[in-house]
Design a protein around this motif. Structure first.
Motif, short mmCIF file in Angstrom:
data_model
loop_
_atom_site.label_atom_id
_atom_site.label_comp_id
_atom_site.label_asym_id
_atom_site.label_seq_id
_atom_site.Cartn_x
_atom_site.Cartn_y
_atom_site.Cartn_z
N ILE A 176 38.75 39.22 96.96
CA ILE A 176 38.41 40.10 98.07
C ILE A 176 39.63 40.80 98.65
O ILE A 176 39.62 42.01 98.89
CB ILE A 176 37.68 39.29 99.17
CG1 ILE A 176 36.28 38.89 98.69
CG2 ILE A 176 37.60 40.09 100.46
CD1 ILE A 176 35.53 38.03 99.67
N TYR A 177 40.71 40.06 98.84
CA TYR A 177 41.85 40.64 99.56
C TYR A 177 42.69 41.56 98.69
O TYR A 177 43.52 42.31 99.22
CB TYR A 177 42.68 39.53 100.19
CG TYR A 177 42.10 39.11 101.53
CD1 TYR A 177 42.44 39.79 102.69
CD2 TYR A 177 41.18 38.09 101.61
CE1 TYR A 177 41.89 39.44 103.91
CE2 TYR A 177 40.62 37.73 102.82
CZ TYR A 177 40.98 38.40 103.97
OH TYR A 177 40.42 38.07 105.17
N LYS A 178 42.53 41.53 97.39
CA LYS A 178 43.19 42.55 96.57
C LYS A 178 42.66 43.93 96.93
O LYS A 178 43.41 44.90 97.04
CB LYS A 178 42.95 42.26 95.09
CG LYS A 178 43.82 41.15 94.52
CD LYS A 178 43.56 40.96 93.05
CE LYS A 178 44.44 39.85 92.48
NZ LYS A 178 44.18 39.64 91.03
N VAL A 179 41.34 44.02 97.12
CA VAL A 179 40.72 45.29 97.52
C VAL A 179 41.00 45.58 98.99
O VAL A 179 41.27 46.72 99.37
CB VAL A 179 39.19 45.23 97.25
CG1 VAL A 179 38.53 46.55 97.64
CG2 VAL A 179 38.92 44.91 95.79
N GLN A 180 40.90 44.54 99.83
CA GLN A 180 41.11 44.69 101.27
C GLN A 180 42.47 45.31 101.57
O GLN A 180 42.58 46.30 102.29
CB GLN A 180 40.99 43.32 101.93
CG GLN A 180 41.37 43.28 103.39
CD GLN A 180 40.19 43.34 104.32
OE1 GLN A 180 39.06 43.39 103.88
NE2 GLN A 180 40.47 43.35 105.60
N GLU A 191 44.84 49.66 112.37
CA GLU A 191 43.45 49.72 111.93
C GLU A 191 43.24 48.74 110.78
O GLU A 191 44.07 48.62 109.89
CB GLU A 191 43.11 51.14 111.47
CG GLU A 191 41.62 51.34 111.20
CD GLU A 191 41.28 52.79 110.87
OE1 GLU A 191 40.13 53.06 110.51
OE2 GLU A 191 42.20 53.63 110.98
N ARG A 192 42.12 48.02 110.80
CA ARG A 192 41.82 47.01 109.78
C ARG A 192 40.55 47.38 109.02
O ARG A 192 39.61 47.95 109.59
CB ARG A 192 41.64 45.63 110.40
CG ARG A 192 42.79 45.13 111.24
CD ARG A 192 44.09 45.09 110.46
NE ARG A 192 44.02 44.19 109.33
CZ ARG A 192 44.44 42.91 109.37
NH1 ARG A 192 44.93 42.41 110.50
NH2 ARG A 192 44.39 42.15 108.30
N SER A 193 40.53 47.06 107.75
CA SER A 193 39.35 47.30 106.92
C SER A 193 38.40 46.11 107.04
O SER A 193 38.83 44.96 107.11
CB SER A 193 39.76 47.49 105.46
OG SER A 193 38.62 47.48 104.62
#
Length: 362
Positions: A176-180, A191-193
């Motif tokens: 997940i966090y590779k994309v995040q 700003e956060r995704s």
């Protein structure tokens, strides 16, 4: 000579300039009972691990945990702070739901959505394993009781007992966090995704349809079978099961191998941490795994022996392998620092009823 020297020779006495004389065998016997020597003694390498291979029926045993996410505040409140995750031990089939709170009611709502979803092959299990987090109490506990699902609270430092859910959390977070973080690299400062919330179930589906090494098939396919055979995660490097000698008997006094940070109540490794528990326990039960092959496991008494009960530590509930236990012969002869030492470096009161390392100090 400017400094005293000790010449160690197995065949001769040790000579010290001050005039003392010791034999090496006498020193070895003396140091064996020293408290500091026992807790800092180098442990043996562990050559066998227990596995979940004996659990073969889908939906018989599940493990659950909470995956915490990065801080995400919106209008003064935190949004999507964690995910509730569950995994079936036999098939490795996974499920999860994102949450905005860690309270037990929100966790219970996520559990109901997972187990009552007709498209989800996971059903109410015969046993649910958790780590005893406060989120798994209250409404969560009452709800499980209504569905007659027993809960096994695993020892906080028994990482092996929850190995499957821990691995699931780690691998899911990596995906997940590779994309995040790739998306957040293009966002404005501060700003956060929130993409992970949208792709959480997508990645879980990806993992469920990917081949798992230990069962040789995908979890989705394994859920269609009545029984699933699995291999142990690592090959034993010593004899186990009936070929393993039961080296420790019930009632043997032992120290147990500490996990990183266990003595201080966290999970941080410190260079000053002792290897072994300060308290001494007696073995309560010995379990031999027959089918499939498992190393012999030893369970300890709920309370330490009286002479070490004053020391800091916690009473472990997890089982131990032979390499994780240090036998303490004649625990009543353990020698602690003498009174002269304590009076010099610790001016307040200290325990007097334990053995000290010099006759004069007793």
């Amino acid at each position: 000579m400017s400094q005293p020297q000790i010449v160690i020779d197995p065949d001769e006495e040790l000579r010290i300039e001050e005039g003392y004389s010791f034999r090496l065998q006498d020193i070895a016997k003396w140091v064996k009972y020293q408290y500091s020597y026992q807790i800092y003694q180098q442990p043996l390498p562990c050559k066998a691990e227990a596995s979940f291979s004996k659990i073969k029926i889908p939906n018989k045993v599940h493990q659950c945990d909470i995956l915490l996410h990065t801080h995400d505040d919106q209008d003064g409140r935190r949004v999507f702070v964690c995910s509730f995750l569950v995994i079936d031990v036999a098939t490795r089939f996974k499920a999860g739901r994102s949450l905005t709170s860690r309270n037990s009611l929100k966790i219970w709502n996520a559990v109901e959505k997972i187990y009552e979803d007709p498209s989800n092959p996971l059903t109410w299990p015969g046993l649910l394993m958790t780590d005893g987090d406060a989120s798994f109490r209250g409404a969560f506990l009452r709800g499980m009781e209504q569905h007659n699902v027993p809960i096994r609270v695993v020892d906080l430092y028994s990482f092996e007992s929850l190995a499957l859910i821990k691995a699931f959390k780690k691998n899911l977070a990596k995906l997940i966090y590779k994309v995040q973080y790739a998306i957040e690299g293009r966002l404005a400062e501060g700003e956060r995704s929130r993409l992970w919330n949208k792709i959480l179930e997508k990645y879980i589906d990806f993992m469920n349809n990917s081949k798992t090494r230990l069962i040789g098939m995908s979890p989705a396919h394994a859920m269609t079978l009545e029984e699933v055979e699995s291999k142990p995660s690592s090959k034993a490097k010593r004899a186990i099961r009936r070929h393993e000698e039961i080296k420790l008997k019930k009632g043997t006094a032992v120290r147990y191998l500490l996990k990183p940070g266990e003595l201080e109540g966290d999970h941080r490794h410190r260079a000053t941490d002792p290897y072994w528990s300060l308290r001494v326990y007696k073995i309560k039960r010995v379990v031999v795994g027959r089918n499939p092959p498992q190393p012999v496991l030893y369970y300890l008494e709920n309370e330490p022996i009286e002479s070490t009960a004053h020391l800091i530590g916690r009473n472990p509930k997890r089982p131990f392998k032979y390499e994780e236990l240090q036998v303490i012969e004649e625990s009543d002869k353990i020698e602690y620092p003498p009174d002269e030492f304590m009076q010099k470096y610790h001016l307040t009161g200290f325990i007097h009823y334990v053995n000290a390392s010099s006759k004069e100090a007793r």
